[in-house]
Motif scaffolding. Structure first.
Motif, short mmCIF file in Angstrom:
data_model
loop_
_atom_site.label_atom_id
_atom_site.label_comp_id
_atom_site.label_asym_id
_atom_site.label_seq_id
_atom_site.Cartn_x
_atom_site.Cartn_y
_atom_site.Cartn_z
N ARG A 1 -3.36 21.25 0.65
CA ARG A 1 -4.16 20.13 1.14
C ARG A 1 -3.42 19.42 2.25
NH1 ARG A 1 -5.82 17.69 -4.82
NH2 ARG A 1 -7.36 19.31 -5.35
N PRO A 2 -4.13 18.80 3.17
CA PRO A 2 -3.45 18.04 4.23
C PRO A 2 -2.79 16.78 3.67
CG PRO A 2 -5.82 17.72 4.35
CD PRO A 2 -5.60 18.79 3.32
N TYR A 3 -1.78 16.32 4.38
CA TYR A 3 -1.05 15.12 3.96
C TYR A 3 -1.82 13.88 4.37
CZ TYR A 3 2.65 11.56 3.86
OH TYR A 3 3.38 10.44 3.60
N ARG A 4 -1.96 12.96 3.44
CA ARG A 4 -2.60 11.68 3.72
C ARG A 4 -1.67 10.56 3.27
NH1 ARG A 4 -7.12 14.84 2.38
NH2 ARG A 4 -8.75 14.81 3.99
N TYR A 5 -1.25 9.76 4.21
CA TYR A 5 -0.33 8.66 3.91
C TYR A 5 -1.11 7.44 3.44
CZ TYR A 5 2.79 4.69 4.69
OH TYR A 5 3.52 3.55 4.54
N ARG A 6 -0.65 6.84 2.37
CA ARG A 6 -1.25 5.61 1.84
C ARG A 6 -0.29 4.46 2.08
NH1 ARG A 6 -2.52 9.90 -1.13
NH2 ARG A 6 -4.68 10.19 -1.81
N ASP A 7 -0.73 3.53 2.90
CA ASP A 7 0.12 2.40 3.26
C ASP A 7 0.24 1.44 2.08
OD1 ASP A 7 1.50 0.36 4.42
OD2 ASP A 7 0.08 -0.02 6.04
N LEU A 8 1.44 1.32 1.55
CA LEU A 8 1.69 0.43 0.41
C LEU A 8 2.21 -0.93 0.83
CD1 LEU A 8 3.30 3.00 -2.07
CD2 LEU A 8 0.89 2.33 -1.84
N GLY A 9 2.22 -1.18 2.14
CA GLY A 9 2.64 -2.49 2.62
C GLY A 9 4.06 -2.53 3.13
N SER A 10 4.47 -3.69 3.60
CA SER A 10 5.81 -3.90 4.17
C SER A 10 6.41 -5.17 3.60
CB SER A 10 5.72 -4.01 5.70
OG SER A 10 5.12 -2.86 6.26
N ALA A 11 7.73 -5.18 3.51
CA ALA A 11 8.44 -6.35 3.01
C ALA A 11 9.72 -6.56 3.81
CB ALA A 11 8.76 -6.20 1.52
N ALA A 12 10.10 -7.81 3.95
CA ALA A 12 11.35 -8.13 4.66
C ALA A 12 11.97 -9.38 4.03
CB ALA A 12 11.08 -8.37 6.14
N TYR A 13 13.28 -9.31 3.81
CA TYR A 13 14.04 -10.41 3.22
C TYR A 13 14.56 -11.29 4.36
CZ TYR A 13 17.69 -12.54 0.22
OH TYR A 13 18.49 -13.40 -0.48
N ILE A 14 14.32 -12.58 4.26
CA ILE A 14 14.80 -13.51 5.30
C ILE A 14 16.05 -14.24 4.82
CG2 ILE A 14 14.19 -15.39 6.85
CD1 ILE A 14 12.47 -12.87 7.15
#
Length: 449
Positions: free
Chosen positions: A350-363
């Motif tokens: 099957r083709p690859y499908r990326y699922r965006d789980l979000g982004s995080a950054a520590y300040i």
């Protein structure tokens, strides 16, 4: 291991290689996981190790320990050096610079990216990146040694240069480092020195864009900028660092104009990444197209065109503008393993499908950003969510438990309990800060040599 079963060689023990190998455990294949450091590193928390918040053991785990109970998986220490696609072999360099050969039926390239100095490799001597444990320990050494040296100097330009820290790059790693250094200066070291005031340390952040964290929504990016300003980070946008020296950096505006000189003894580089040399070698040998950063163009199933037996996963994938984040590597590793399992079952891939789980950054302590689709969190809620997400992905139960304890303790007190660093020895020039050769033993007389 059986010599009759299909041989799968995974190059790289990061998130992609780790998740691929895990999914192939107990499958009717023989897996060899090759890594140049023989450990899995939780790279998103490297800056916490560099600034004394976490120890090496909190963010890394030996691959042998990880797969000790899986008889079909073996782990090897070495750096992939040469690919022979016709013989289906990879020549591997040992740490002592001798070589050995590993053969394969299926190759999974998960070697990842390295720090890019945008054509100025000489910058690396004075500006370490943030990709390996060695990098983190060197940065820890540089940061805390800078304060120690400043303590021994009288007020003046030289002391000021030791108390000035420059960070090139306004992405997540640059922002996290800049915020952490200010916290070290204002909280951790605040009452520990007599001659200097650590809170007077300057942290300069340089970026070619118009804001930090450009991959985040503008409102979250703006909040990050506001918090960094509140912490005391001095941000300079629309500029490139065009020279790095022992005692300073040169910054040039993207749109032209006069160059600026900043005197600083500590420069940290997070401004770009590029494919590791072996990945570029693979592309050249296979005749595969690459982008400027060395990412390899692949088919929808993540294999190299004309070579269905060779998968490329993680940061090295050059299609669909896939992000260079841990989630993409994890999902790519699971996809490659699923393709291998479907091959064994005689089913189409099957083709690859990326699922965006979000982004995080520590300040900073008690302040982080989280972006998952329409959900956007900042401040304390973002910090709590950031911690839970990172802990959930840590490798190994022992890593999670010990890190949870450390993290919960840090809620009550923003302490840093892993600040130890080594200066090395005078006969090791690769150690940036060490004592001179004055205390080396005198050479023996000729008759005793």
């Amino acid at each position: 291991m059986s010599s009759q079963r299909r041989k799968v060689l995974i190059i790289g023990g990061g998130f992609g290689g780790l998740f691929c190998a895990r999914r192939l455990a107990k499958v009717d294949v023989d897996v060899t996981l090759l890594d140049r450091s023989a450990e899995h590193l939780f790279q998103p928390l490297l800056y916490q190790c560099a600034t004394g918040k976490l120890s090496i053991g909190h963010i890394s785990r030996p691959l042998r320990e990880e797969f000790a109970r899986h008889s079909n998986i073996r782990t090897l220490l070495g750096e992939a050096n040469e690919l022979d696609p016709d013989a289906r072999t990879v020549t591997v360099l040992r740490p002592d610079e001798t070589t050995f050969v590993v053969d394969y039926d299926v190759l999974v390239l998960a070697a990842g990216m390295r720090q890019s100095y945008l054509g100025h490799e000489e910058f690396a001597h004075w500006a370490p990146g943030m990709k390996t444990l060695d990098d983190a320990l060197e940065i820890r050494q540089r940061i805390f040694t800078a304060f120690e040296i400043a303590e021994t100097l009288p007020p003046g330009p030289e002391r000021t240069s030791w108390l000035t820290f420059a960070v090139a790059g306004g992405g997540p790693t640059g922002v996290e480092l800049a915020g952490q250094i200010r916290e070290v200066a204002t909280l951790t070291l605040n009452n520990e020195f007599h001659s200097i005031q650590p809170e007077e340390a300057r942290v300069l952040l340089f970026d070619g864009g118009d804001r930090v964290l450009k991959s985040f929504a503008p409102d979250l990016s703006a909040k990050a900028g506001e918090k960094l300003t509140e912490l005391g980070v001095e941000m300079h946008f629309g500029v490139h660092v065009t020279d790095v020296r022992r005692d300073g950096v040169t910054v040039t505006a993207k749109q032209g104009g006069a160059q600026q000189q900043f005197e600083t003894r500590t420069v940290l580089w997070t401004a770009g990444v590029e494919a590791v040399p072996f990945a570029r070698h693979v592309a050249e040998v296979l005749g595969a197209s690459t982008d400027r950063g060395g990412r390899i163009q692949v088919e929808p199933d993540l294999t190299v065109p004309g070579h269905p037996e060779i998968f490329v996963i993680g940061d090295l994938v050059g299609r669909d503008r896939l992000p260079g984040v841990a989630e993409n590597a994890m999902q790519g590793g699971l996809h490659a393993a699923a393709c291998i399992r479907r091959d064994l079952a005689g089913q189409p891939r099957r083709p690859y499908r990326y699922r965006d789980l979000g982004s995080a950054a520590y300040i900073s302590h008690g302040n982080a950003l989280l972006q998952v689709g329409p959900i956007r969190l900042s401040g304390y809620l973002g910090w709590a969510a950031w911690g839970l997400i990172h802990i959930a992905f840590l490798t190994g139960v022992s890593n999670r438990i010990s890190t949870v304890v450390t993290w919960l303790a840090s809620i009550a007190r923003a302490g840093r309990y892993h600040r130890a660093f080594m200066l090395g020895a005078a006969d090791r020039p690769e150690q940036r800060y060490t004592y001179s050769t004055w205390d080396l033993p005198e050479p023996a007389p000729p008759e005793y040599r």
